[in-house]
Design an enzyme around this catalytic site. Structure first.
Site, PDB file in Angstrom:
ATOM      1  N   GLY A 238       8.792  27.111  28.609  1.00 34.68           N
ATOM      2  CA  GLY A 238       8.466  27.967  29.737  1.00 34.68           C
ATOM      3  C   GLY A 238       9.189  29.295  29.784  1.00 34.68           C
ATOM      4  O   GLY A 238       9.032  30.049  30.755  1.00 34.68           O
ATOM      5  N   GLU A 272      11.513  23.108  24.356  1.00 29.34           N
ATOM      6  CA  GLU A 272      10.103  23.096  23.954  1.00 29.34           C
ATOM      7  C   GLU A 272       9.442  24.463  24.168  1.00 29.34           C
ATOM      8  O   GLU A 272       8.446  24.565  24.890  1.00 29.34           O
ATOM      9  CB  GLU A 272       9.339  22.037  24.753  1.00 29.34           C
ATOM     10  CG  GLU A 272       9.895  20.630  24.676  1.00 29.34           C
ATOM     11  CD  GLU A 272       9.215  19.662  25.655  1.00 29.34           C
ATOM     12  OE1 GLU A 272       8.449  20.117  26.528  1.00 29.34           O
ATOM     13  OE2 GLU A 272       9.471  18.459  25.539  1.00 29.34           O
ATOM     14  N   PRO A 273       9.963  25.511  23.570  1.00 25.93           N
ATOM     15  CA  PRO A 273       9.327  26.818  23.785  1.00 25.93           C
ATOM     16  C   PRO A 273       7.996  26.914  23.054  1.00 25.93           C
ATOM     17  O   PRO A 273       7.867  26.451  21.924  1.00 25.93           O
ATOM     18  CB  PRO A 273      10.341  27.801  23.188  1.00 25.93           C
ATOM     19  CG  PRO A 273      11.055  27.017  22.135  1.00 25.93           C
ATOM     20  CD  PRO A 273      11.102  25.597  22.636  1.00 25.93           C
ATOM     21  N   GLY A 274       7.002  27.466  23.710  1.00 28.47           N
ATOM     22  CA  GLY A 274       5.723  27.745  23.076  1.00 28.47           C
ATOM     23  C   GLY A 274       5.497  29.244  23.113  1.00 28.47           C
ATOM     24  O   GLY A 274       5.750  29.972  22.154  1.00 28.47           O
ATOM     25  N   ARG A 314      -7.164  34.413  29.255  1.00 32.01           N
ATOM     26  CA  ARG A 314      -6.033  34.578  30.178  1.00 32.01           C
ATOM     27  C   ARG A 314      -6.312  35.560  31.318  1.00 32.01           C
ATOM     28  O   ARG A 314      -5.968  35.270  32.466  1.00 32.01           O
ATOM     29  CB  ARG A 314      -4.755  34.957  29.423  1.00 32.01           C
ATOM     30  CG  ARG A 314      -4.324  33.863  28.411  1.00 32.01           C
ATOM     31  CD  ARG A 314      -2.921  34.089  27.869  1.00 32.01           C
ATOM     32  NE  ARG A 314      -1.926  33.909  28.899  1.00 32.01           N
ATOM     33  CZ  ARG A 314      -1.318  34.859  29.555  1.00 32.01           C
ATOM     34  NH1 ARG A 314      -1.550  36.126  29.246  1.00 32.01           N
ATOM     35  NH2 ARG A 314      -0.469  34.590  30.500  1.00 32.01           N
ATOM     36  N   TYR A 318      -5.958  33.457  34.646  1.00 34.23           N
ATOM     37  CA  TYR A 318      -4.659  33.604  35.340  1.00 34.23           C
ATOM     38  C   TYR A 318      -4.445  35.015  35.896  1.00 34.23           C
ATOM     39  O   TYR A 318      -3.317  35.373  36.222  1.00 34.23           O
ATOM     40  CB  TYR A 318      -3.493  33.326  34.380  1.00 34.23           C
ATOM     41  CG  TYR A 318      -3.578  32.071  33.544  1.00 34.23           C
ATOM     42  CD1 TYR A 318      -3.422  30.806  34.126  1.00 34.23           C
ATOM     43  CD2 TYR A 318      -3.767  32.152  32.177  1.00 34.23           C
ATOM     44  CE1 TYR A 318      -3.466  29.670  33.340  1.00 34.23           C
ATOM     45  CE2 TYR A 318      -3.815  31.007  31.382  1.00 34.23           C
ATOM     46  CZ  TYR A 318      -3.661  29.769  31.972  1.00 34.23           C
ATOM     47  OH  TYR A 318      -3.700  28.647  31.190  1.00 34.23           O
ATOM     48  N   CYS A 344     -21.913  36.835  29.580  1.00 34.80           N
ATOM     49  CA  CYS A 344     -22.640  37.032  30.831  1.00 34.80           C
ATOM     50  C   CYS A 344     -21.913  36.423  32.021  1.00 34.80           C
ATOM     51  O   CYS A 344     -22.342  35.402  32.574  1.00 34.80           O
ATOM     52  CB  CYS A 344     -24.049  36.477  30.682  1.00 34.80           C
ATOM     53  SG  CYS A 344     -24.912  37.352  29.371  1.00 34.80           S
ATOM     54  N   GLU A 345     -20.803  37.014  32.375  1.00 31.56           N
ATOM     55  CA  GLU A 345     -19.981  36.625  33.523  1.00 31.56           C
ATOM     56  C   GLU A 345     -19.265  37.890  33.982  1.00 31.56           C
ATOM     57  O   GLU A 345     -18.739  38.624  33.145  1.00 31.56           O
ATOM     58  CB  GLU A 345     -18.868  35.637  33.103  1.00 31.56           C
ATOM     59  CG  GLU A 345     -19.314  34.333  32.534  1.00 31.56           C
ATOM     60  CD  GLU A 345     -19.400  33.221  33.560  1.00 31.56           C
ATOM     61  OE1 GLU A 345     -18.936  33.413  34.707  1.00 31.56           O
ATOM     62  OE2 GLU A 345     -19.943  32.165  33.199  1.00 31.56           O
ATOM     63  N   TYR A 372      -1.633  31.055  23.721  1.00 29.15           N
ATOM     64  CA  TYR A 372      -2.721  30.721  24.633  1.00 29.15           C
ATOM     65  C   TYR A 372      -3.880  31.722  24.509  1.00 29.15           C
ATOM     66  O   TYR A 372      -4.554  32.046  25.478  1.00 29.15           O
ATOM     67  CB  TYR A 372      -2.214  30.625  26.083  1.00 29.15           C
ATOM     68  CG  TYR A 372      -1.053  29.650  26.196  1.00 29.15           C
ATOM     69  CD1 TYR A 372      -1.269  28.286  26.057  1.00 29.15           C
ATOM     70  CD2 TYR A 372       0.257  30.092  26.377  1.00 29.15           C
ATOM     71  CE1 TYR A 372      -0.211  27.388  26.123  1.00 29.15           C
ATOM     72  CE2 TYR A 372       1.321  29.199  26.436  1.00 29.15           C
ATOM     73  CZ  TYR A 372       1.069  27.842  26.314  1.00 29.15           C
ATOM     74  OH  TYR A 372       2.114  26.952  26.377  1.00 29.15           O
TER      75      TYR A 372
END
Ligand SMILES: *Cc1c(COP(=O)(O)O)cnc(C)c1O
Length: 415
Positions: A238, A272-274, A314, A318, A344-345, A372
């Site tokens: 995180g 646990e870094p991503g 993203r 978010y 188409c959004e 991500y």
């Protein structure tokens, strides 16, 4: 770090992004291995005072070449599915350095992970613990477990990526954790090895980590009183990155704080870094298809590019902000643009209201897209997923080919 301008043109580790686009096409994800390696080492250096293991969170970027290179540096892995475990094995990762998180591990996934001999299941419920016992008994093999505790710590982040609050689906409250440990310790097929938490993602400062570690230590000590000595404490991932103007995460302060809290204890710290390892090391390279100019005041200018929300969700999911740069500096006049894709959004945008000097056919780099990005991409609108390119000290290579439309249809039948 690795992305820099030279002669007005954006390069990655000395390779012109325009050259990569010419060779591979667009849209394409481009990752700098030197950048990822540098971040990995930064974490190691910041934690040098503590016996620790980095378990890279595979879900942030699960490209096999990225995993293989991290494995070669000695990285462990945090997985959330059997598929991720298969990737780690394919990439040459050591099962003995793998921890398995997630609230919904299936019986098949648990059995597979036991057979592989992973280091630890981070158990997230009573029902899951029972299922692990059942699988271990069925296979006649031992399983190592820890409990994922939900420390009820506010990570001050986007609600979708806050995972440590008490109304979250993740982990169990510390009081219940102690009950789970009793149950686990009573099972002859289980080896109780650790305690874990993961309080959220894109966390800006070290305070929530300190608070979470304090909770873990309290439980650790209570378990010692129960006669149970754990080998590791897993503080999760995180660590935040700077997408826009966020203060860079203070790794040194984290290291100092964790070292102080763990002084005098014989326990291994797992991290646990991503995002922190890969976000900044990647860009999404895209080409401007059309410029659609505002027909009158009060309307918007749209730059329609060949990447879309299916490639990078993203911003839509978010409300994330990604910096956008033109790969080459042209003579065009800067104007404000909404950078949108062909999907188409109306939620299909990569960036809004950005000042850019661009023309049709220009290349854009969507920055800080290594985490991500591809990992959350989809085939919505029957769009083949982008190619992935890995840049190394001595050039670049395609680490995942661009999908074709045939790839998208090959599991379907006309019934
Ligand atoms: C997603 C996740 C991580 C990684 O989070 P980042 O914000 O990418 O560092 C680590 N551990 C667990 C259990 C996760 O679900």
């Amino acid at each position: 770090m690795s992305f820099a301008r030279s002669g007005g043109e954006l390069h990655v580790d000395g390779v012109a992004l325009a050259r990569i686009a010419a060779a591979v096409g667009t849209p394409a994800y481009v990752y700098s291995w030197p950048d990822i390696r540098c971040r990995y080492r930064q974490v190691g250096e910041a934690l040098a005072g503590v016996r620790h293991r980095i378990c890279y969170a595979v879900k942030a970027n699960s490209n096999l070449s990225v995993l293989a290179r991290l494995a070669s540096l000695g990285s462990g892995f945090d997985i959330v599915s059997g598929g991720e475990l298969e990737r780690v094995l394919r990439a040459g990762g050591e099962p003995g350095r793998v921890v398995f998180s997630g609230v919904g591990k299936s019986a098949a996934e648990i059995g597979f992970a036991i057979k592989c001999g992973i280091d630890c299941f981070n158990v997230e419920s009573v029902a899951e613990l029972d299922r692990i016992i059942e699988q271990a008994q069925l296979l006649g093999l031992p399983a190592r477990v820890g409990v994922r505790v939900n420390p009820d710590v506010d990570a001050n982040t986007h609600p979708y990526i806050a995972t440590g609050l008490k109304d979250s689906k993740f982990g169990v409250p510390p009081a219940l954790a102690r009950e789970l440990y009793r149950r686990a310790a009573a099972s002859p097929v289980l080896d109780v090895v650790g305690v874990a938490c993961h309080i959220g993602s894109q966390i800006a400062d070290v305070h929530p980590f300190r608070a979470a570690l304090a909770e873990l230590l309290e439980l650790f000590d209570a378990l010692e009183d129960d006669g149970l000595t754990l080998r590791h404490l897993d503080i999760g991932g995180g660590f935040g990155v700077s997408y826009r103007d966020e203060t860079p995460f203070d790794l040194a302060a984290l290291g100092k704080s964790l070292a102080a809290a763990l002084a005098g204890r014989d326990v291994e710290l797992l991290l646990e870094p991503g995002r922190f390892l890969v976000a900044d090391a990647g860009v999404l390279l895209t080409r401007v298809e059309y410029l659609k100019l505002a027909p009158a005041p009060g309307y918007r200018n749209f730059a329609i590019v060949d990447a879309a929300m299916n490639d990078l969700i993203r911003p839509a999911l978010y409300q994330a902000w990604h910096d956008v740069e033109a790969v080459a500096q042209t003579g065009a006049q800067a104007q404000r643009w909404n950078i949108v894709g062909p999907v188409c959004e109306s939620g299909d945008f990569l960036a809004l209201d950005r000042a850019l000097a661009i023309e049709e056919g220009d290349l854009l780099a969507i920055k800080c897209a290594g985490a991500y990005g591809f990992a959350q991409s989809s085939n919505y609108n029957s769009r083949p997923r982008a190619a992935e390119v890995l840049v190394n000290d001595d050039g670049f290579a395609v680490a995942r080919k661009r999908e074709t439309v045939a790839d998208l249809m090959h599991l379907e039948a006309l019934v």
